[in-house]
Structures are given as C-alpha cells and as structure tokens.
Design a protein around this motif. Structure first.
Motif, PDB file in Angstrom:
ATOM      1  N   GLU A  60       5.873 -20.834 -80.377  1.00  0.00           N
ATOM      2  CA  GLU A  60       5.718 -22.081 -79.634  1.00  0.00           C
ATOM      3  C   GLU A  60       6.784 -23.119 -79.967  1.00  0.00           C
ATOM      4  O   GLU A  60       7.116 -23.949 -79.127  1.00  0.00           O
ATOM      5  CB  GLU A  60       4.324 -22.668 -79.869  1.00  0.00           C
ATOM      6  N   GLY A  61       7.309 -23.110 -81.178  1.00  0.00           N
ATOM      7  CA  GLY A  61       8.369 -24.040 -81.520  1.00  0.00           C
ATOM      8  C   GLY A  61       7.944 -25.494 -81.550  1.00  0.00           C
ATOM      9  O   GLY A  61       8.755 -26.373 -81.280  1.00  0.00           O
ATOM     10  N   LEU A 110      -1.031 -28.252 -79.909  1.00  0.00           N
ATOM     11  CA  LEU A 110       0.253 -28.943 -79.852  1.00  0.00           C
ATOM     12  C   LEU A 110       1.118 -28.397 -78.719  1.00  0.00           C
ATOM     13  O   LEU A 110       1.808 -29.156 -78.025  1.00  0.00           O
ATOM     14  CB  LEU A 110       0.986 -28.809 -81.183  1.00  0.00           C
ATOM     15  N   ALA A 111       1.077 -27.089 -78.523  1.00  0.00           N
ATOM     16  CA  ALA A 111       1.878 -26.486 -77.451  1.00  0.00           C
ATOM     17  C   ALA A 111       1.442 -26.997 -76.090  1.00  0.00           C
ATOM     18  O   ALA A 111       2.268 -27.317 -75.228  1.00  0.00           O
ATOM     19  CB  ALA A 111       1.776 -24.963 -77.512  1.00  0.00           C
ATOM     20  N   LEU A 159       2.359 -30.894 -76.005  1.00  0.00           N
ATOM     21  CA  LEU A 159       3.768 -31.269 -76.103  1.00  0.00           C
ATOM     22  C   LEU A 159       4.693 -30.397 -75.273  1.00  0.00           C
ATOM     23  O   LEU A 159       5.854 -30.749 -75.074  1.00  0.00           O
ATOM     24  CB  LEU A 159       4.217 -31.220 -77.575  1.00  0.00           C
ATOM     25  N   GLY A 160       4.197 -29.252 -74.825  1.00  0.00           N
ATOM     26  CA  GLY A 160       5.044 -28.337 -74.075  1.00  0.00           C
ATOM     27  C   GLY A 160       5.874 -27.478 -75.007  1.00  0.00           C
ATOM     28  O   GLY A 160       7.013 -27.798 -75.335  1.00  0.00           O
ATOM     29  N   GLY A 161       5.269 -26.390 -75.509  1.00  0.00           N
ATOM     30  CA  GLY A 161       5.958 -25.512 -76.445  1.00  0.00           C
ATOM     31  C   GLY A 161       6.883 -24.543 -75.747  1.00  0.00           C
ATOM     32  O   GLY A 161       7.118 -24.624 -74.543  1.00  0.00           O
ATOM     33  N   THR A 162       7.379 -23.612 -76.513  1.00  0.00           N
ATOM     34  CA  THR A 162       8.310 -22.614 -75.982  1.00  0.00           C
ATOM     35  C   THR A 162       7.602 -21.271 -75.868  1.00  0.00           C
ATOM     36  O   THR A 162       8.081 -20.265 -76.359  1.00  0.00           O
ATOM     37  CB  THR A 162       9.540 -22.488 -76.886  1.00  0.00           C
TER      38      THR A 162
END
Length: 325
Positions: free
Chosen positions: A63-64, A300-301, A304-307
């Motif tokens: 997710e980064g 969080l992903a 916040l918009g993860g990868t």
C-alpha cells in the motif's frame, strides 16, 4: 472521531503493533529453531503465524502508506519470515509432497505480493492449477476463496466463477444477521478479505453484499467490543475499510487504542494474560498484532489512497533452488 482522528489512531495502533511483532521476531522468537521439514508436526504453531506476519508486512509494503521507519521494519520482519521458510524451498517441498493441500499457496501469496518469488514453486502451482482433482478438493467456502485470490495475485490462469464462490459462503447468503456467532464472524471477515484482495478490489463485492455489511457491521462491532474480543474487532475494522465505511470503525479504533499496552501488545481478548513467557505472549497475541497492522494499513490506504497492487519498495525477484527429491 473525525476522519483525521481515525487516521491518526489507526496509524498509532498499527505502528505500535508492528514494532511489537518486530521485537519478538528480531530476537529469534516465532521461528522454527530447528531444521523444519515439509511434514510439519503442528502447522498452526509456527508455520501459520509466519504466513500471517508476511500478510501484514506484505500489505503494508504493497500500500505504501506507512512512514519510512515502519516500512523498514516491515521489510526486516518479512525478510526474517522468508528466511524461516528457506526462501520458499520449504513451501515448494510441502506442496510437492501434499499436492491437495492449499496452505503452501496461501502462505506463498503473502510473500509474492511483496516481491518475493520462487519460480519452481510457481511452476508447480501452475501445473496443479490445471488439475480437476485439485480444484474439486473439499474446502470450506471461505478457504476456497482464499485459494482463488492467491492464484489471482500470483498470476495463475483464472478459472474461478467468483459469483458462485461468493454465493457459497454464509455472507453470500446474506442471512439473518442476529444469528452470527464467533466462528461465523471470522468466516464473514475472511470472505470479504479474499473477495476484495484485502481492500485492493472493493468492486468485487456485489452491491447486495456491500449493503448487507453496511447495515450490520456496526451492530457486530458493538457486540464484540462489549465482550472485549479485540482480535475480532480488528478483523471487522478491516471489513469496514474494505467496503469504504471508515466511520463505522470509530468506536472500534478507540477501543483498540485503549486496550493496547504501552509496549504495543494488543490483547486478543479481555481475558488472556498479557504478562509472562515471551513465547507464550507471541502465541497468544501475535495474531491480534497482525490484525491491527492489517486494519491500520487498509484503513490508511482507503483514507489516503495507497498504492494497492504495487509492490512498494519490492526487492529484486528472490528465487530459491528447488530441494532435491
């Protein structure tokens, strides 16, 4: 809680749980401690927890959304777990000896998601993927979903009827929600996890199932918060993230933050001892730490918009040599 407070609480709880896990695995606890073979005497003792730790750390890397320190710690922990499995050779050997077992696939996918690959095992899995006998083996519906998602992530040919797989589960029937029990609740959460690949594919939940979860998740969270079953509360928070209903987890996150000890240990429930032998503490509460990391990562992903789908910071492909037969 506001969205910002949910994000801050999730980040704190997840980071502390990750560091608690690292403190144990970095000391050599949670490993086999001997020359483990494919014929594991007790798969639930060390083998299964290693896969769960790889799940939590692999998703965090995917997710980064974690900070640099947590990303580094996650990489260290998954490296340790991969080494315990002889860089995939143990999984290869176990799958070779027990072709109808799905646990080597289900454990391997967590490493593959983070960039650790074992080509001989993947070739073996591709062969098994084409066999009717393997696909017809008896499994719980949620486990069948786990295998299907693992094959999807690894990149094997997709032969699954996802609608049929979902319909075979308790959740897929959208039955009377007040009859849910402890074990069924775990089946429900895992059905969501595998259908959505831990939140990366929210569109894979049908509107009917999503609406059912949206309606009843708050009540289920209230039930298991009331009895203090923090492990299941954490799993339900992952479901909230997977369906994009973060605000439903407001009281759940507050409860987990209150239950977590200063060293990061998150009790699995209100009745299990939180002091004593370190190995026993890891056995009792390690799964809840994993759940907390996954819940924080997926929350969080989504916020916040993860990868999702990218192996953030993934290492070069790691290939273990196939063991001699």
């Amino acid at each position: 809680m506001t969205d910002a407070q949910i994000i801050a609480t999730a980040q704190q709880v997840g980071s502390q749980a990750l560091r608690w896990l690292h403190s144990y695995y970095d000391r050599g606890l949670g490993g086999f401690g001997d020359e483990a073979t494919f014929d594991l005497a007790n798969p639930n003792d060390i083998y299964k927890p290693l896969g769960e730790v790889a799940l939590a750390t692999g998703l965090l890397l995917r997710e980064g959304v974690a900070g640099a320190d947590d990303t580094r710690i996650a990489r260290q922990v998954i490296d340790l777990a991969w080494a315990e499995l002889r860089e995939g050779d143990l999984l290869y050997d176990r799958q070779l000896r027990y072709p109808l077992m799905t646990d080597p696939l289900e454990v391997y996918v967590h490493f593959a998601r983070a960039g650790y690959r074992h080509r001989p095992l993947e070739e073996q899995l591709a062969t098994l993927n084409r066999l009717h006998s393997v696909r017809a083996s008896e499994q719980l519906p949620s486990r069948r979903l786990a295998s299907a998602n693992a094959r999807r992530v690894i990149g094997l040919d997709q032969l699954e009827d996802w609608d049929a797989l979902a319909a075979a589960t308790w959740l897929g029937a959208t039955p009377e929600p007040w009859l849910i029990d402890w074990l069924t609740a775990y089946y429900v959460t895992h059905s969501v996890f595998h259908l959505t690949d831990w939140g990366a594919r929210p569109e894979c939940l049908s509107p009917r199932i999503r609406d059912y979860l949206r309606d009843w998740l708050p009540a289920w969270l209230d039930v298991w918060q009331e009895v203090g079953h923090w492990d299941l509360v954490g799993e339900l928070l992952i479901v909230a993230a997977c369906i994009g209903e973060l605000e439903q987890g407001t009281t759940g996150w507050a409860a987990l933050a209150s239950a977590q000890l200063p060293d990061g240990l998150l009790p699995k429930d209100a009745n299990t001892a939180t002091e004593g032998d370190p190995a026993q503490l890891l056995a009792d509460h390690g799964h809840t730490a994993v759940v907390a990391v996954v819940a924080a990562t997926t929350t969080l992903a989504r916020a916040l918009g993860g990868t999702a789908g990218a192996s953030a910071g993934a290492p070069a492909v790691t290939l273990g040599a196939p063991p001699e037969s």
